[in-house]
Design an enzyme around this catalytic site. Structure first.
Site, PDB file in Angstrom:
ATOM      1  N   GLN B 259      42.196  33.113  52.337  1.00 30.12           N
ATOM      2  CA  GLN B 259      43.243  34.399  52.317  1.00 30.12           C
ATOM      3  C   GLN B 259      44.582  33.844  52.339  1.00 30.12           C
ATOM      4  O   GLN B 259      45.567  34.138  51.570  1.00 30.12           O
ATOM      5  CB  GLN B 259      43.127  35.311  53.008  1.00 30.12           C
ATOM      6  CG  GLN B 259      41.855  36.344  53.113  1.00 30.12           C
ATOM      7  CD  GLN B 259      41.873  36.853  51.797  1.00 30.12           C
ATOM      8  OE1 GLN B 259      42.861  37.486  51.331  1.00 30.12           O
ATOM      9  NE2 GLN B 259      40.519  36.872  51.018  1.00 30.12           N
ATOM     10  N   HIS B 262      46.804  32.284  49.495  1.00 33.84           N
ATOM     11  CA  HIS B 262      47.529  33.026  48.338  1.00 33.84           C
ATOM     12  C   HIS B 262      48.928  33.255  48.378  1.00 33.84           C
ATOM     13  O   HIS B 262      49.556  33.139  47.544  1.00 33.84           O
ATOM     14  CB  HIS B 262      46.827  34.819  48.492  1.00 33.84           C
ATOM     15  CG  HIS B 262      45.416  34.794  47.651  1.00 33.84           C
ATOM     16  ND1 HIS B 262      45.120  34.706  46.552  1.00 33.84           N
ATOM     17  CD2 HIS B 262      44.230  35.232  48.372  1.00 33.84           C
ATOM     18  CE1 HIS B 262      43.968  34.822  46.004  1.00 33.84           C
ATOM     19  NE2 HIS B 262      43.487  35.081  47.273  1.00 33.84           N
ATOM     20  N   GLU B 327      41.905  44.996  53.842  1.00 34.95           N
ATOM     21  CA  GLU B 327      41.613  44.809  52.489  1.00 34.95           C
ATOM     22  C   GLU B 327      39.953  44.172  52.398  1.00 34.95           C
ATOM     23  O   GLU B 327      39.129  44.581  51.779  1.00 34.95           O
ATOM     24  CB  GLU B 327      42.297  44.051  51.635  1.00 34.95           C
ATOM     25  CG  GLU B 327      42.225  43.570  50.157  1.00 34.95           C
ATOM     26  CD  GLU B 327      43.002  42.782  49.500  1.00 34.95           C
ATOM     27  OE1 GLU B 327      43.587  42.089  50.421  1.00 34.95           O
ATOM     28  OE2 GLU B 327      42.927  42.564  48.312  1.00 34.95           O
ATOM     29  N   HIS B 328      39.847  43.160  52.946  1.00 33.14           N
ATOM     30  CA  HIS B 328      38.629  42.352  53.179  1.00 33.14           C
ATOM     31  C   HIS B 328      38.254  42.258  54.625  1.00 33.14           C
ATOM     32  O   HIS B 328      38.851  41.902  55.380  1.00 33.14           O
ATOM     33  CB  HIS B 328      38.619  40.956  52.534  1.00 33.14           C
ATOM     34  CG  HIS B 328      39.197  40.681  51.201  1.00 33.14           C
ATOM     35  ND1 HIS B 328      40.295  40.374  51.043  1.00 33.14           N
ATOM     36  CD2 HIS B 328      38.738  40.967  49.902  1.00 33.14           C
ATOM     37  CE1 HIS B 328      40.924  40.378  49.855  1.00 33.14           C
ATOM     38  NE2 HIS B 328      39.700  40.695  49.213  1.00 33.14           N
ATOM     39  N   ASP B 361      35.600  37.510  45.214  1.00 32.10           N
ATOM     40  CA  ASP B 361      36.674  37.507  44.440  1.00 32.10           C
ATOM     41  C   ASP B 361      36.290  36.775  43.031  1.00 32.10           C
ATOM     42  O   ASP B 361      36.999  37.207  42.177  1.00 32.10           O
ATOM     43  CB  ASP B 361      37.632  36.042  44.903  1.00 32.10           C
ATOM     44  CG  ASP B 361      38.363  36.408  45.998  1.00 32.10           C
ATOM     45  OD1 ASP B 361      38.567  37.699  46.395  1.00 32.10           O
ATOM     46  OD2 ASP B 361      38.807  35.734  46.837  1.00 32.10           O
ATOM     47  N   HIS B 420      48.808  88.101  36.285  1.00 31.69           N
ATOM     48  CA  HIS B 420      47.743  87.461  36.390  1.00 31.69           C
ATOM     49  C   HIS B 420      46.401  88.577  36.782  1.00 31.69           C
ATOM     50  O   HIS B 420      45.458  88.597  36.128  1.00 31.69           O
ATOM     51  CB  HIS B 420      47.554  86.644  37.865  1.00 31.69           C
ATOM     52  CG  HIS B 420      47.972  85.350  37.671  1.00 31.69           C
ATOM     53  ND1 HIS B 420      49.273  84.971  37.425  1.00 31.69           N
ATOM     54  CD2 HIS B 420      47.424  84.145  38.197  1.00 31.69           C
ATOM     55  CE1 HIS B 420      49.427  83.793  37.387  1.00 31.69           C
ATOM     56  NE2 HIS B 420      48.423  83.209  37.821  1.00 31.69           N
TER      57      HIS B 420
END
Lengths: 430, 430
Positions: B259, B262, B327-328, B361, B420
């Site tokens: 991670q 990145h 996220e993960h 991934d 209505h």
């Protein structure tokens, strides 16, 4: 009087595009004001909430009084007629039954390689529901937002409604109770959105905020997006009615006016293949406008944004409907089947002469929070899914890793991500 | 070196909250610049697109050259190694198979009153996919965005990728072809978002735009939201690893670094109940950093945002994971079952010691576009549903209208909506 377009005329495409692209809302630039309010709520919590509520709603409160009490709910129930309570209960039950069918099913499976995969749905833990005050404080909207949240399994459904001068519509309290709202705070505006998003001492934060509001509320929702989730930003309401000449012009006129009375920026459009019927509907609209409590609003909407479109054949209405992508679509013909098949972009479709859109507003069971402003091309009405989220699950054992790992390493290397490659290679002794 | 937190220490809660609320991204204020570019694209179309592309990407083009040609796709295929092509094809096939299971099923039913209800799903007609240029131009992301769109049934998947100095990664072209992308334009930045949202003579508009990008792209997506749909705004990547002391420290270190490499703003967190293991992982991270091609990036991420959290028992990791909402999430233990049950907020969960997140991934089959920045509390990873929308269907015959109409009239009157009420009453001769 609404405009009249005729597909057989040379300038039709040009006029239709103009109709599609007409801006019906003036966007007020309130971003800076809202930004300051949100920052203040974040910094000072309850104290700021109380100050803005005193200023904007002319309502002096203490932190202890922010939340609506059980006694107030009980008083509200006494103030509501039995007939209305029964109607709200019927609506709640039908909305609940319909939305229960939307609950997604988890998926767990093992593929041919032995890889375990899955998707697991869970409810959002806490959701905020904004309900406007004053005349736009609709109990039906409380049900339409809160019932799906509870069906989804949301633990805390937290509602806020402004109470200008201390007044809250008792029907809104009753609807909140029927829907299972867990907490209700008498605050509104950007300050309420800030309190829900950031939390205060008295109001624990939520993870997502739904519900319509004015320009300040809409701007606040956009600004807190990311900190919390939000639903779509709702625009003025719309209906497209596709009708043949066998309809009662008064019925169709009533349906067009039911949208128009919402807002001067609402839009009602009729597509028909019968010029005489079109004229009869136009006449019926003018006649009915005279006896409508909200006639002034409806007249302005019909005059400024209403349209009657003549087509040679009703089949030609389908591609036009897809371009309009209406929030509500009525197909008022004896056999709607062929038209129904072709419609791709619409929030909700009301089928046949005996399904006025208004049934869907209240007691049909489907949701009345629907995509406006042509967004049915890419979005959906509110549903149980809006109150849940999906987690994907993946499990590879050593054998599956041996099967898939080399390809992952190849791709990681191709993308120049050495640590990605290593985290697989190290497990394969590569 | 990452920070170390210990749940048994008195200041833990305070430090954990600080970790949760750390801002990892500087938000650049590019709104005004983007607004001007979008207005220009809207006004001048292709001419503006070409001008900005010449200026920002140093690429003089004509309108005819905006679209990548078949010959270029063929050349790209020749430039890619067989092994890489095979890995991309495997990934494509697995992503397709997994996402095919997400296709929603229409629901049509008749309730006890005879009311016909339904939900009908249709694909969005045209979707735009933004792919960043340069080093962030990942073929795997092309697959992860485009394959679900094609599985959903989107007619036109339109991809844009900037081509600075005329260079496009051939792997990106190959991935686009494998995924079934229908049109590809060599443009990027806010100008590409504008072209997709408003359309130009050469680039017909789309209805929704997905995919990651830089600050200009993100701002442009926010600004065109409403005109088109958008996906979430992705933040820097994150992993949370829950691991007991029986793991190989090198494996876990590799996962944390996968991670971290990145982005300097990425975040890797380890929770363990074994202090000695924690120290071993920290040492392994330092060791591995030395031989990592993107070591500088990974080191900065680990130093600035990495964290090791010690808990007394791994069961204590579950509530912390739910607050982090990663996220993960890797659960690296022999039997993940008990932990898995308790996790509610996570984009994707990777189960067991032999499921490095990196498998997800690329070749696991599930989507790698996942909610960042704690948004797994309220949102989900990309799926087929993001490329479809739901229309609700309602049909009441005269008999059902008689049954439900009076309640609708009651509620319309309670809400002060006379038209209505009339649109129902007129059909019941009331």
């Amino acid at each position: 009087m609404a405009i009249r377009l005729d597909q057989s005329e040379a300038d039709f495409e040009q006029r239709f595009v103009a109709l599609l692209s007409a801006k019906r809302e003036v966007s007020e630039d309130v971003d800076a004001t809202v930004r300051a309010i949100l920052a203040d709520i974040r910094a000072r919590g309850d104290a700021a909430v109380l100050e803005y509520t005193a200023r904007f709603d002319r309502l002096p409160l203490t932190a202890e009084k922010l939340r609506v009490s059980e006694a107030e709910f009980e008083d509200a129930a006494l103030a509501v007629e039995d007939k209305t309570l029964a109607a709200l209960t019927l609506a709640r039950d039908r909305i609940r039954a319909h939305h229960a069918r939307q609950k997604p099913v988890d998926d767990r499976y093992v593929d041919a390689l032995g890889v375990e995969l899955g998707s697991r749905w869970t409810a959002i833990e806490a959701v905020g529901l904004y309900v406007p005050g004053g005349t736009a404080s609709y109990p039906s909207s409380v049900l339409m937002n809160a019932v799906p949240a509870k069906v989804a399994g949301v633990d805390r459904v937290v509602m806020v409604v402004p109470s200008p001068d201390g007044i809250i519509n008792p029907l809104v309290l009753v609807a909140a109770k029927l829907a299972g709202v867990d907490e209700l705070y008498r605050i509104g505006g950007a300050q309420a959105i800030g309190a829900l998003a950031y939390g205060t001492k008295s109001i624990p934060p939520v993870y997502k905020i739904v519900g319509p509001g004015n320009a300040y509320v809409a701007a606040a929702k956009r600004q807190v997006f990311g900190t919390v989730g939000i639903d779509m930003i709702a625009g003025p309401s719309e209906v497209l009615v596709i009708a043949d000449g066998d309809n009662d012009p008064d019925w169709i006129a009533a349906d067009l006016l039911a949208q128009a009375e919402h807002d001067t920026a609402a839009q009602s459009i009729l597509i028909t293949d019968d010029a005489g019927f079109a004229t009869a509907v136009e006449a019926a609209v003018e006649r009915q406008l005279k006896t409508l409590p909200r006639g002034e609003t409806a007249a302005a909407s019909w005059r400024d944004y209403g349209a009657v479109i003549l087509v040679a054949s009703l089949a030609d209405a389908v591609p036009l409907a897809n371009r309009i992508a209406p929030e509500h679509l009525e197909i008022a013909v004896a056999d709607a089947g062929p038209y129904l098949e072709g419609v791709r972009n619409a929030g909700a479709i009301f089928i046949g002469r005996s399904t006025p859109e208004v049934i869907g507003d209240y007691v049909g069971g489907s949701n009345h929070v629907l995509p406006t402003a042509r967004s049915a091309r890419f979005s959906s009405g509110l549903s149980v899914l809006d109150f849940m989220k999906r987690t994907s699950l993946l499990k590879t054992g050593p054998e599956q890793l041996r099967a898939l790992g080399p390809a992952a390493i190849t791709l990681a290397e191709a993308e120049g991500l050495g640590a990605h490659a290593r985290s697989v290679a190290i497990r394969l002794n590569l």
